[in-house]
Enzyme design. Structure first.
Site: not given
Lengths: 99, 126, 120
Positions: C78-80, C83
């Site tokens: 999941v892209c930080v 997110a």
């Protein structure tokens, strides 16, 4: 290149734009709402039939069936399932999504 | 910052077909472009359909309280990302000219855009 | 056998993107291909929310990804930045997903034989 289109041609221009950018040897796979582009007797049928003369066009059958469109598909468009989708992604050297 | 890509250099094309602000895709695509600079890949950006609106001059976003990210396209040069292509037909269909853009771009026709897409290893579209 | 990268740009339920991506990924695994990584970007980060509770008669998109990843050792990233912007953090991240940088998406493009994108 395998081009995937997931938009209805009567809502957005993704299919039209995709077809304009096809190079020789490329194919199109219609998925999700993109399968409405695979139908006979619509405003985009002629455009799709023109492209079909040069390029293979596929449509994802689970999406066609989910939408009740199984009896309306343009002759010459090949139906594939998810396994067929994977095979196409592997067969062509790249995949371009027209989102 | 340099990232280890195992020595591989691929041709990445970022395809922009959506206008800015109405949705976040233009901004989040640009964020990936900036990150990709650290990987020493062969990066190009294509603007077609409504994507050409991303780079028009004169964007003032204060009234909608959103960050104006259009100046960032001018900063790409500093990351050695200099291959920006605009599709002529898309530009003209929207009443735009080359001088309306905030960055230097190469204007190419649909056939050349198709050629550019076909010649890539990785297509990034959002 | 090929190494495939998957990019998902939309959240669950509103768009079909995550469903199509799941069924594609599952078919690819069954055919013996390797999934290098599934990367969740844009609203796609919502596919990782542990708080997701669909009605009982509906598919559980989040848990379905989790199970597929567990059964086949798939890297769900999941892209930080995406997110944090949307309130997905380690405390509400479903098991089996991990939060990491956008560089992981670029790396997926470099290392995979194909990158297949699902979005809107």
């Amino acid at each position: 290149m395998l081009h995937t289109v997931n938009k209805s041609p009567t809502e957005r221009n993704a299919l039209e734009s995709c077809l304009k950018h096809l190079k020789k040897g490329s194919a199109v796979l219609l998925i999700e709402d993109g399968v409405y582009g695979a139908l006979r007797g619509t405003a985009s049928t002629k455009m799709v039939e023109q492209a079909l003369k040069i390029h293979p066009i596929y449509a994802l059958s689970p999406d066609i069936e989910a939408r009740g469109m199984q009896d309306r598909v343009i002759e010459g468009i090949k139906l594939v399932d998810y396994n067929g989708f994977v095979d196409l992604a592997v067969e062509y050297p790249g995949v371009q999504a027209w989102l | 910052m340099e990232e280890d890509a195992g020595g591989k250099v691929k041709k990445f094309l970022y395809i922009n077909r959506k206008a800015p602000y109405g949705t976040i895709y233009a901004l989040e695509s640009l964020e990936v472009v900036l990150i990709s600079a650290a990987f020493d890949q062969d990066v190009s950006l294509a603007f077609l359909d409504d994507g050409v609106y991303q780079i028009v001059k004169g964007q003032h976003t204060k009234p909608i309280d959103v960050k104006n990210f259009s100046p960032t396209y001018r900063a790409l040069e500093g990351y050695d990302i200099e291959k920006l292509y605009v599709e002529k037909e898309s530009m003209e269909a929207r009443g735009l000219k080359e001088e309306d853009f905030i960055v230097p771009v190469k204007v190419i026709d649909t056939a050349d855009m198709a050629e550019l897409m076909e010649s890539q290893d990785v297509i990034m579209s959002f | 056998m090929m190494k495939l990268g998957i990019l998902i740009n939309e959240g669950p339920y509103t768009h079909q993107a995550s469903d199509t991506a799941y069924l594609f990924t599952k078919a690819a695994i069954e055919k013996g291909h390797k999934i290098h990584r599934v990367f969740f970007y844009n609203d796609g980060v919502y596919n990782a929310s542990r708080l997701t509770e669909p009605p009982q008669d509906d598919r559980h998109i989040v848990n379905r990804w989790q199970k597929l990843a567990k059964d086949h050792h798939i890297d769900l990233v999941v892209c930080v930045a995406a997110a944090l912007r949307r309130g997905i953090k380690d405390e509400n991240l479903q098991e089996g997903f991990r939060i990491s940088g956008l560089g992981q998406l670029v790396e997926t493009g470099i290392q995979s034989d194909r990158l297949v994108t699902f979005g809107d």
